[in-house]
Design a protein around this motif. Structure first.
Motif, PDB file in Angstrom:
ATOM      1  N   GLU A 324     101.588  35.523  38.958  1.00 27.08           N
ATOM      2  CA  GLU A 324     101.090  36.791  38.433  1.00 27.08           C
ATOM      3  C   GLU A 324     101.755  37.987  39.110  1.00 27.08           C
ATOM      4  O   GLU A 324     102.006  39.017  38.469  1.00 27.08           O
ATOM      5  N   VAL A 325     102.060  37.856  40.405  1.00 27.41           N
ATOM      6  CA  VAL A 325     102.743  38.951  41.099  1.00 27.41           C
ATOM      7  C   VAL A 325     104.147  39.143  40.527  1.00 27.41           C
ATOM      8  O   VAL A 325     104.612  40.285  40.330  1.00 27.41           O
ATOM      9  N   ARG A 326     104.866  38.052  40.256  1.00 31.66           N
ATOM     10  CA  ARG A 326     106.194  38.172  39.653  1.00 31.66           C
ATOM     11  C   ARG A 326     106.117  38.892  38.306  1.00 31.66           C
ATOM     12  O   ARG A 326     106.955  39.749  37.996  1.00 31.66           O
ATOM     13  N   ASP A 327     105.108  38.569  37.507  1.00 31.46           N
ATOM     14  CA  ASP A 327     104.977  39.233  36.209  1.00 31.46           C
ATOM     15  C   ASP A 327     104.666  40.715  36.377  1.00 31.46           C
ATOM     16  O   ASP A 327     105.177  41.566  35.635  1.00 31.46           O
ATOM     17  N   VAL A 328     103.833  41.062  37.345  1.00 31.13           N
ATOM     18  CA  VAL A 328     103.452  42.456  37.566  1.00 31.13           C
ATOM     19  C   VAL A 328     104.657  43.266  38.026  1.00 31.13           C
ATOM     20  O   VAL A 328     104.852  44.430  37.611  1.00 31.13           O
ATOM     21  N   ARG A 329     105.486  42.681  38.892  1.00 30.35           N
ATOM     22  CA  ARG A 329     106.631  43.422  39.430  1.00 30.35           C
ATOM     23  C   ARG A 329     107.598  43.827  38.323  1.00 30.35           C
ATOM     24  O   ARG A 329     108.326  44.819  38.460  1.00 30.35           O
ATOM     25  N   ARG A 330     107.619  43.069  37.216  1.00 36.22           N
ATOM     26  CA  ARG A 330     108.496  43.432  36.112  1.00 36.22           C
ATOM     27  C   ARG A 330     107.954  44.613  35.314  1.00 36.22           C
ATOM     28  O   ARG A 330     108.682  45.216  34.521  1.00 36.22           O
ATOM     29  N   ARG A 331     106.676  44.935  35.523  1.00 32.57           N
ATOM     30  CA  ARG A 331     106.054  45.984  34.723  1.00 32.57           C
ATOM     31  C   ARG A 331     105.767  47.259  35.511  1.00 32.57           C
ATOM     32  O   ARG A 331     105.184  48.191  34.989  1.00 32.57           O
ATOM     33  N   ARG A 355      93.580  34.551  34.768  1.00 37.58           N
ATOM     34  CA  ARG A 355      93.015  35.785  34.204  1.00 37.58           C
ATOM     35  C   ARG A 355      92.352  36.622  35.298  1.00 37.58           C
ATOM     36  O   ARG A 355      92.444  37.860  35.296  1.00 37.58           O
ATOM     37  N   VAL A 356      91.714  35.963  36.248  1.00 41.02           N
ATOM     38  CA  VAL A 356      91.081  36.685  37.356  1.00 41.02           C
ATOM     39  C   VAL A 356      92.133  37.443  38.165  1.00 41.02           C
ATOM     40  O   VAL A 356      91.992  38.648  38.441  1.00 41.02           O
ATOM     41  N   VAL A 357      93.201  36.736  38.567  1.00 39.69           N
ATOM     42  CA  VAL A 357      94.241  37.384  39.373  1.00 39.69           C
ATOM     43  C   VAL A 357      94.915  38.498  38.586  1.00 39.69           C
ATOM     44  O   VAL A 357      95.180  39.596  39.108  1.00 39.69           O
ATOM     45  N   ARG A 358      95.209  38.263  37.306  1.00 36.29           N
ATOM     46  CA  ARG A 358      95.874  39.264  36.466  1.00 36.29           C
ATOM     47  C   ARG A 358      95.023  40.525  36.342  1.00 36.29           C
ATOM     48  O   ARG A 358      95.536  41.655  36.458  1.00 36.29           O
ATOM     49  N   ASN A 359      93.736  40.356  36.107  1.00 38.12           N
ATOM     50  CA  ASN A 359      92.869  41.536  35.962  1.00 38.12           C
ATOM     51  C   ASN A 359      92.752  42.306  37.272  1.00 38.12           C
ATOM     52  O   ASN A 359      92.688  43.544  37.272  1.00 38.12           O
ATOM     53  N   LEU A 360      92.706  41.591  38.391  1.00 40.77           N
ATOM     54  CA  LEU A 360      92.637  42.279  39.686  1.00 40.77           C
ATOM     55  C   LEU A 360      93.910  43.094  39.924  1.00 40.77           C
ATOM     56  O   LEU A 360      93.848  44.237  40.399  1.00 40.77           O
ATOM     57  N   LEU A 361      95.059  42.502  39.606  1.00 41.83           N
ATOM     58  CA  LEU A 361      96.314  43.230  39.797  1.00 41.83           C
ATOM     59  C   LEU A 361      96.415  44.425  38.847  1.00 41.83           C
ATOM     60  O   LEU A 361      96.855  45.517  39.245  1.00 41.83           O
ATOM     61  N   ASN A 363      93.999  46.147  37.584  1.00 41.19           N
ATOM     62  CA  ASN A 363      93.082  47.192  38.051  1.00 41.19           C
ATOM     63  C   ASN A 363      93.684  47.939  39.234  1.00 41.19           C
ATOM     64  O   ASN A 363      93.605  49.167  39.317  1.00 41.19           O
ATOM     65  N   ALA A 364      94.306  47.194  40.162  1.00 39.59           N
ATOM     66  CA  ALA A 364      94.907  47.844  41.329  1.00 39.59           C
ATOM     67  C   ALA A 364      96.076  48.728  40.922  1.00 39.59           C
ATOM     68  O   ALA A 364      96.252  49.837  41.456  1.00 39.59           O
ATOM     69  N   LEU A 365      96.891  48.275  39.965  1.00 41.99           N
ATOM     70  CA  LEU A 365      98.035  49.079  39.520  1.00 41.99           C
ATOM     71  C   LEU A 365      97.595  50.392  38.876  1.00 41.99           C
ATOM     72  O   LEU A 365      98.277  51.430  39.002  1.00 41.99           O
ATOM     73  N   ARG A 366      96.471  50.379  38.157  1.00 45.09           N
ATOM     74  CA  ARG A 366      96.014  51.601  37.499  1.00 45.09           C
ATOM     75  C   ARG A 366      95.545  52.648  38.496  1.00 45.09           C
ATOM     76  O   ARG A 366      95.530  53.842  38.188  1.00 45.09           O
ATOM     77  N   HIS A 367      95.176  52.235  39.705  1.00 44.73           N
ATOM     78  CA  HIS A 367      94.616  53.185  40.666  1.00 44.73           C
ATOM     79  C   HIS A 367      95.494  53.387  41.889  1.00 44.73           C
ATOM     80  O   HIS A 367      95.260  54.308  42.672  1.00 44.73           O
ATOM     81  N   ALA A 368      96.482  52.528  42.106  1.00 43.67           N
ATOM     82  CA  ALA A 368      97.298  52.631  43.323  1.00 43.67           C
ATOM     83  C   ALA A 368      98.202  53.857  43.266  1.00 43.67           C
ATOM     84  O   ALA A 368      98.669  54.277  42.199  1.00 43.67           O
ATOM     85  N   ALA A 369      98.459  54.422  44.464  1.00 39.86           N
ATOM     86  CA  ALA A 369      99.364  55.565  44.569  1.00 39.86           C
ATOM     87  C   ALA A 369     100.798  55.099  44.819  1.00 39.86           C
ATOM     88  O   ALA A 369     101.739  55.562  44.155  1.00 39.86           O
ATOM     89  N   THR A 370     100.969  54.176  45.764  1.00 41.75           N
ATOM     90  CA  THR A 370     102.329  53.720  46.084  1.00 41.75           C
ATOM     91  C   THR A 370     102.466  52.216  46.182  1.00 41.75           C
ATOM     92  O   THR A 370     103.551  51.688  45.972  1.00 41.75           O
ATOM     93  N   ARG A 371     101.375  51.494  46.530  1.00 41.72           N
ATOM     94  CA  ARG A 371     101.530  50.070  46.789  1.00 41.72           C
ATOM     95  C   ARG A 371     100.241  49.300  46.492  1.00 41.72           C
ATOM     96  O   ARG A 371      99.144  49.864  46.459  1.00 41.72           O
ATOM     97  N   VAL A 372     100.439  47.983  46.309  1.00 42.68           N
ATOM     98  CA  VAL A 372      99.329  47.035  46.132  1.00 42.68           C
ATOM     99  C   VAL A 372      99.586  45.872  47.082  1.00 42.68           C
ATOM    100  O   VAL A 372     100.708  45.321  47.118  1.00 42.68           O
ATOM    101  N   ASP A 373      98.600  45.517  47.867  1.00 35.67           N
ATOM    102  CA  ASP A 373      98.710  44.410  48.827  1.00 35.67           C
ATOM    103  C   ASP A 373      97.835  43.252  48.366  1.00 35.67           C
ATOM    104  O   ASP A 373      96.646  43.435  48.062  1.00 35.67           O
ATOM    105  N   VAL A 374      98.439  42.058  48.362  1.00 38.26           N
ATOM    106  CA  VAL A 374      97.730  40.852  47.951  1.00 38.26           C
ATOM    107  C   VAL A 374      97.721  39.869  49.113  1.00 38.26           C
ATOM    108  O   VAL A 374      98.778  39.618  49.725  1.00 38.26           O
ATOM    109  N   SER A 375      96.555  39.313  49.428  1.00 41.00           N
ATOM    110  CA  SER A 375      96.454  38.316  50.500  1.00 41.00           C
ATOM    111  C   SER A 375      95.562  37.166  50.037  1.00 41.00           C
ATOM    112  O   SER A 375      94.678  37.350  49.192  1.00 41.00           O
TER     113      SER A 375
END
Length: 458
Positions: A324-331, A355-361, A363-375
């Motif tokens: 899911e992170v690879r897909d997000v980085r393309r967008r 679907r859980v991971v995708r929705n979390l990412l 949501n974070a992309l819509r509100h992040a200013a510069t970065r998103v951290d996943v652990s």
């Protein structure tokens, strides 16, 4: 029970079936008690006759000394007691008046035990014969052995028992009928609250689930049933209200992009020269994608509400996160850091967890200013997935509300970025279906969305 009879019986009313079962039980109990009573009384009366015969025989035996044998045994106060004294050759040496001149009437040998057992004999030549209880005891001397036979008629006992049986045969059915009537009345009274609950339930319609049935004051099974039924109505009312609100919100969400599409098409149709085809196509494509995301979210929630069987199998959650992170980085041009993602193996549905991971990412992309951290890490049998952003964060008062359906903390901005307000609701429902939990923490700045899932047993 024959199937036809079983089907007929199942269609009878509960009151009738309870009363019939009670009547059968009462009848069986009373008949059994009557049989035992007759048997016990018969044994007791016969035992009394046996004791009478034995005592009389022992008395006669004590008087039968060879040199004082008389031809007639003196009469007693025991009624028609038959007595015969027989010598070793089978000749009758003495008898009671009612057997005077009669041949030997008893042929069974004398009992040598200390407690001789009586026997039932017939055809004793006294009166009309009948049934007698007889005992035989040894008497006389060694040189002149004798056997004393004493018989007592059972006619009185038989007559008394016959009267008792007739009385029981008349009384038991009457008592059964009386008790059955009492059970019928008591059962009707006991089931009256059930009828009241049925009548109240019949008045409750799907459009008004706020009504409740009356709970009986007694804390019995019916009271617990009424309380449970009221709890069920409360849950149905809540679910119905939620469903109606969901449908209304879904209709409202669908109306907005549809209205936009229709408006642009109407402008293009009325003023064909004033509309750039490329601009129109781009706008329509954007609204179509928005509609597609919304419909996908609605279908996802509908599937979770239906509680389907999850395809539970071992899943490498870290691989899902990486994909899911690879897909997000393309967008996006924002930095998405995944260095803190470790191995975690859980049991669940891979599609639902994706679907859980995708929705979390998202949501974070819509509100992040510069970065998103996943652990991702495991601790004491729990996989902890964290998606954090450096956006404005979520106020503490709203950290539970964000998981509600169609919830937007910044409604206008969320609409512009394509959010439907369903992403986090899907996250919570899917995680709960996997026996996990979700919460929001402070990231300073931004927000941290935490998902806890049980890991697969080793």
């Amino acid at each position: 029970m024959v199937p036809g009879v079983r089907s007929w019986w199942a269609r009878r009313s509960l009151r009738l079936r309870l009363t019939a079962a009670a009547a059968v039980g009462i009848a069986a109990g009373l008949v059994s008690a009557a049989v035992l009573l007759v048997a016990w009384l018969h044994a007791s009366l016969i035992g009394g006759l046996d004791q009478t015969a034995l005592e009389r025989a022992q008395l006669v035996a004590s008087d039968q000394i060879s040199d004082r044998i008389t031809a007639e045994v003196p009469a007693t106060d025991h009624g028609e007691v038959a007595v015969q004294v027989v010598d070793g050759k089978g000749a009758v040496r003495s008898s009671s008046p009612n057997l005077r001149g009669k041949p030997r009437a008893f042929t069974f040998p004398a009992s040598r035990s200390d407690t001789p057992h009586a026997r039932t004999v017939h055809d004793v030549p006294v009166g009309e014969g009948g049934t007698w209880r007889a005992v035989g005891v040894p008497a006389g001397t060694r040189h002149t052995p004798l056997t004393v036979y004493v018989a007592v008629p059972t006619e009185g006992v038989d007559h008394s028992l016959d009267q008792l049986v007739v009385g029981l045969a008349t009384g038991v059915p009457a008592v059964v009928a009386l008790l059955t009537g009492v059970v019928w009345l008591l059962t009707g009274r006991a089931l009256r609250p059930v009828d009241a609950m049925r009548a109240q339930t019949a008045e409750i319609s799907a459009s008004d689930l706020s009504r409740r049935v009356d709970v009986p004051s007694a804390g019995d099974a019916l009271g617990r049933l009424a309380a449970t039924f009221n709890d069920l109505l409360a849950r149905l009312d809540t679910a119905t209200r939620r469903q109606r609100r969901f449908v209304a919100d879904a209709a409202h969400e669908l109306r907005s992009p549809l209205t936009t599409v229709r408006t642009r098409l109407e402008i293009a149709a009325r003023h064909p020269g004033s509309t750039d085809a490329q601009h129109l196509a781009t706008g329509l494509l954007h609204e179509t994608e928005r509609l597609t995301r919304l419909v996908d979210d609605l279908l996802g929630l509908a599937q979770l509400d239906a509680r389907p069987r999850l395809r539970a199998r071992p899943v490498d959650l870290d691989e899902i996160v990486f994909a899911e992170v690879r897909d997000v980085r393309r967008r996006t041009r924002l930095l998405v850091d995944q260095h803190a993602v470790g191995a975690a193996r859980v049991t669940g549905d891979a599609d639902a967890l994706s679907r859980v991971v995708r929705n979390l990412l998202d949501n974070a992309l819509r509100h992040a200013a510069t970065r998103v951290d996943v652990s991702l890490r495991t601790d004491d049998g729990t996989a902890r997935l964290v998606v954090a952003d450096d956006g404005p964060g979520i106020p503490e008062a709203d950290r539970e509300r964000v998981f509600g359906r169609f919830t937007r903390l910044d409604d206008a901005r969320a609409r512009d970025t394509g959010g439907s307000g369903l992403g986090l609701a899907i996250v919570r429902d899917a995680v709960m279906a996997h026996h996990g939990s979700t919460r929001v923490e402070d990231n300073r700045p931004g927000a941290r969305l935490v998902v806890l899932l049980p890991t697969e047993p080793p």
